[in-house]
Design a protein around this motif. Structure first.
Motif, PDB file in Angstrom:
ATOM      1  N   UNK A 192      39.981  17.634  73.746  1.00 17.53           N
ATOM      2  CA  UNK A 192      39.130  16.633  74.386  1.00 17.53           C
ATOM      3  C   UNK A 192      37.738  17.207  74.620  1.00 17.53           C
ATOM      4  N   UNK A 193      37.182  17.808  73.571  1.00 16.91           N
ATOM      5  CA  UNK A 193      35.845  18.367  73.693  1.00 16.91           C
ATOM      6  C   UNK A 193      34.830  17.257  73.944  1.00 16.91           C
ATOM      7  N   UNK A 194      33.777  17.609  74.683  1.00 17.81           N
ATOM      8  CA  UNK A 194      32.722  16.657  74.976  1.00 17.81           C
ATOM      9  C   UNK A 194      32.042  16.223  73.677  1.00 17.81           C
ATOM     10  N   UNK A 195      32.004  14.936  73.428  1.00 19.34           N
ATOM     11  CA  UNK A 195      31.490  14.421  72.160  1.00 19.34           C
ATOM     12  C   UNK A 195      30.037  14.804  71.892  1.00 19.34           C
ATOM     13  N   UNK A 196      29.089  14.597  72.841  1.00 16.53           N
ATOM     14  CA  UNK A 196      27.698  14.973  72.549  1.00 16.53           C
ATOM     15  C   UNK A 196      27.523  16.462  72.246  1.00 16.53           C
ATOM     16  N   UNK A 197      28.282  17.323  72.953  1.00 14.74           N
ATOM     17  CA  UNK A 197      28.165  18.767  72.715  1.00 14.74           C
ATOM     18  C   UNK A 197      28.661  19.133  71.325  1.00 14.74           C
ATOM     19  N   UNK A 198      29.791  18.544  70.932  1.00 10.37           N
ATOM     20  CA  UNK A 198      30.326  18.806  69.591  1.00 10.37           C
ATOM     21  C   UNK A 198      29.357  18.273  68.539  1.00 10.37           C
ATOM     22  N   UNK A 199      28.803  17.083  68.776  1.00 14.56           N
ATOM     23  CA  UNK A 199      27.856  16.502  67.827  1.00 14.56           C
ATOM     24  C   UNK A 199      26.624  17.394  67.678  1.00 14.56           C
ATOM     25  N   UNK A 200      26.154  17.938  68.788  1.00 18.00           N
ATOM     26  CA  UNK A 200      25.003  18.848  68.745  1.00 18.00           C
ATOM     27  C   UNK A 200      25.316  20.077  67.900  1.00 18.00           C
TER      28      UNK A 200
END
Length: 454
Positions: A126-134
């Motif tokens: 459940x990684x944070x989506x914006x952080x993974x996208x970055x």
């Protein structure tokens, strides 16, 4: 200077048709189109999504012929903006350049956000989506500045993994074929929870969505200067890219519809592909497919970053910016043999958009920009032979001008629909892009000998 070292401001020709096709098809990311965009078409038109994808393929062929002829006649890493400038003049060139630039800014963060969801699905995290996208956008730009021959090999390998993920759908669907072929030719949709014949208006309405799923095949023209033969076979790269994209997307979509245990249940499901995987597969298989989708989207972003570098490199060579920026954008890395500063130019703002809370709106705005670019390309292909008789057209599309006229009509219709549904903000941004193009052309453009001679 050794012969293996590229001259300042010049790309080293190192790619063949196969390499260009591998990078281009990877940029289209067929797997994410099937897993993300195709379900929208199914929701719009039911089993009519199949015919919508077929009609979109025919329309895409019109655009592909336009790209093929223009790419061969006006071979340049700048692509669309170079065609617009040479056919219609400097103002059109700047307007097309800024439209392409803004669309290339938005596409990586939009795709990266979707990739983050599939990464969590594959790992069960459940990684944070914006952080993974970055992280995905940053890694993509880091890979994008490497030697393009190496990147062609990387994207080619990832493309094989992407196709493997789609083969799961093909095997499950055709291996458990339940629905008759008439399901494809006589479209059905859910009306009040019951299957009914789908009106043609719904099928035609889904063509735009299907066309968006094929988008990117024209990106092959941006790599013309990277080719061994100086771009003389770039038209073949464009056409082969489209053929592969259509096959890679249309076959799994067909298998999905044919393999549905219950067409009614599939059309009612918010996740048609998940429905098929659950019915014929298991949780482990679903996670493996999610991993394949993640790799395909990541691969697409790397390929798009490579295209970004070529467009901005060309703009620096044509002196569309200030003298300092023009020098920076045409600088070739001595080891990686890539326009590394040009490639990194959009990296920071593109990564910052990963934290936007309105990526759905950015997606629809990006589609609007892409349709505008399609219209510009179609118009250029329609008038290039007439207005630029001084330039040879070694590859000529069959039945000209009919394909170009159909492309203009198709893009015009789609653009009108997009504008009618666009927000006031999106329309204002479009007007801002046009106004900025007037300002830039009135300053740097008119003072640039390179751009004027282009």
């Amino acid at each position: 200077m050794s012969s293996s070292t590229p001259q300042a401001g010049a790309l080293k020709p190192s790619l063949g048709v196969f390499d260009v096709v591998a990078i281009t098809v990877s940029a289209v990311t067929p797997a994410s189109s099937v897993f993300v965009i195709a379900p929208f078409a199914i929701q719009q038109a039911g089993s009519g999504a199949f015919l919508a994808f077929v009609m979109a393929a025919v329309l895409a062929l019109m655009f592909a012929w336009c790209y093929a002829e223009l790419g061969r006649a006006h071979s340049s890493a700048g692509g669309e903006y170079v065609y617009a400038k040479r056919v219609f003049g400097g103002m059109a060139g700047y307007a097309t350049f800024l439209t392409v630039l803004v669309s290339l800014l938005f596409i990586p963060p939009v795709l990266a956000t979707g990739a983050a969801t599939y990464l969590n699905g594959a790992l069960g995290t459940h990684f944070d989506t914006p952080t993974v996208a970055l992280a995905i956008v940053a890694a993509s730009y880091a890979l994008g500045i490497l030697n393009i021959k190496l990147n062609a090999w990387i994207t080619g390998c990832c493309l094989l993994l992407e196709v493997a993920a789609l083969l799961v759908i093909v095997v499950l669907g055709f291996g458990h074929a339940t629905q008759p072929v008439s399901t494809l030719l006589h479209p059905q949709f859910l009306a009040g929870g019951v299957l009914a014949a789908a009106p043609w208006a719904l099928v035609i309405g889904a063509v735009g969505t299907a066309l968006f799923s094929y988008n990117g095949f024209g990106g092959a023209v941006l790599l013309a200067e990277d080719m061994h033969d100086g771009g003389r076979s770039v038209h073949r790269a464009v056409l082969w890219s489209l053929v592969l994209v259509v096959v890679i997307e249309l076959v799994p979509l067909t298998a999905l519809l044919i393999g549905a245990p219950s067409l009614q249940d599939m059309l009612a499901s918010p996740d048609p592909i998940g429905y098929l995987l659950t019915a014929h597969g298991n949780a482990t298989l679903s996670r493996l497919v999610s991993a394949g989708i993640f790799l395909s989207v990541f691969n697409a972003i790397v390929a798009i970053v490579i295209q970004v570098g070529r467009v901005i490199f060309s703009s620096g060579r044509d002196a569309l910016w200030t003298p300092a920026l023009n020098r920076a954008f045409t600088r070739i890395h001595p080891r990686w043999e890539s326009p590394w500063l040009a490639t990194l130019f959009l990296g920071v703002p593109s990564a910052a958009l990963s934290f936007s809370s309105n990526l759905a709106d950015l997606t629809s705005f990006t589609v609007l920009l892409l349709v505008m670019v399609y219209l510009a390309v179609a118009l250029c292909a329609l008038f290039s032979r007439v207005l630029r008789r001084d330039r040879e057209h070694p590859y000529r599309m069959p039945l000209w001008p009919l394909p170009a006229m159909l492309a203009v009509l198709g893009a015009g219709y789609l653009l009108l629909n997009q504008l009618l549904g666009a927000s006031t903000r999106d329309v204002m941004i479009i007007l801002g892009i046009l106004a900025l193009s007037v300002i830039l052309y009135g300053t740097y453009g008119k003072l640039s000998p390179a751009f004027q001679k282009l």
